[in-house]
Design a protein around this motif. Sequence first.
Motif, PDB file in Angstrom:
ATOM      1  N   ASN A 203      31.129 -70.458  53.971  1.00  0.00           N
ATOM      2  CA  ASN A 203      29.982 -69.649  54.045  1.00  0.00           C
ATOM      3  C   ASN A 203      29.735 -68.633  52.953  1.00  0.00           C
ATOM      4  N   THR A 204      28.935 -67.633  53.050  1.00  0.00           N
ATOM      5  CA  THR A 204      28.458 -66.929  51.874  1.00  0.00           C
ATOM      6  C   THR A 204      28.909 -65.586  52.414  1.00  0.00           C
ATOM      7  N   GLY A 297      30.239 -64.029  47.752  1.00  0.00           N
ATOM      8  CA  GLY A 297      30.088 -65.240  47.044  1.00  0.00           C
ATOM      9  C   GLY A 297      30.556 -66.311  48.038  1.00  0.00           C
ATOM     10  N   GLU A 298      30.369 -67.706  47.723  1.00  0.00           N
ATOM     11  CA  GLU A 298      30.554 -68.649  48.531  1.00  0.00           C
ATOM     12  C   GLU A 298      31.934 -69.212  48.452  1.00  0.00           C
TER      13      GLU A 298
END
Length: 306
Positions: A203-204, A297-298
């Motif tokens: 996910n981000t 962020g990811e």
Amino acid sequence: MTAFLPPHRCAMAPGVTALAASLILACGARSGLTEDDTGDGTGSMSVDPREGGCDNPIVLPLANMEVRGRLQGPSRVEGFCGDGVLDGGAEDTYLIVPTFNTDVLLLMQPSTEFTPTLRVTRDGCYEDDNNLPRMCAAPVGDVQFRHFFAEVGHEYSVTVDSPEGTDGHYAMQIVYTAPTLDGCPIHMNQIDQMPGGVFNWNNTLGGRAGEVDGHCGGPGAENMFQVNVSVPGEILFRVTADTSFAPALSIRTGCGGSSELVCTSMQETGSPTLEILQFFEPGTYFVVVDQNDIRGGEYVLEVQFL
């Protein structure tokens, strides 16, 4: 147990919520213009001497209580809570110095005359890159309370902030207890134990303040998953994050930091890859993928059922 502050600042509250069904103390804080204001509406000054200012917070006893105040005049402290959060008005700051580790609930009362921003910083009131809020939010809609985790050896500044131009009263209950599960954003996807199996998720996370706190921190946005364990066994949790944020990984039995079983973070290890190997008895647990900053962020979460 009833706590007391100076008598000219206090009165007993008329009632409490079911969540705060214990003795509550009402303490009146006031914000307004002082002789040290600039007069240009900015309130710019190096030190705020008034009671309730960032440099002179109102020290609270460790007891469930209700604080009340009126906010008016210029702002001296603003924070980053995300898009749409307005905190350009006056603010009051309270200081909590815990003598035991505890979750702390903050409940804004219906009598509050404006939409407040709640901000909690640790070991200092002023927010900067090295002191991001442990909690920063504007309680709106169905959100009735916010919470943070307070640890022995630290001081916590709890700030009630307001939109620019505010002149209004507020009331807030402070309760030392664990938050219920509806105080955390639990993901709709659950992780079911599959001996020999693997669960993967990526996910981000956005660049905004989060809602879950614990021993390893986590001021940024997070994902919290329910883990259903049916038979005794070991589970390996591994998180790998990109370079844009510092991950934190937590295993707990409930929403609050007091339910945390184990946690680790990049701030602690220096690595963007975190692992926790834990033996579980049958039951319901939660894994939280958090971040030690608010950049977003990811990440990739891998769960191996050994």
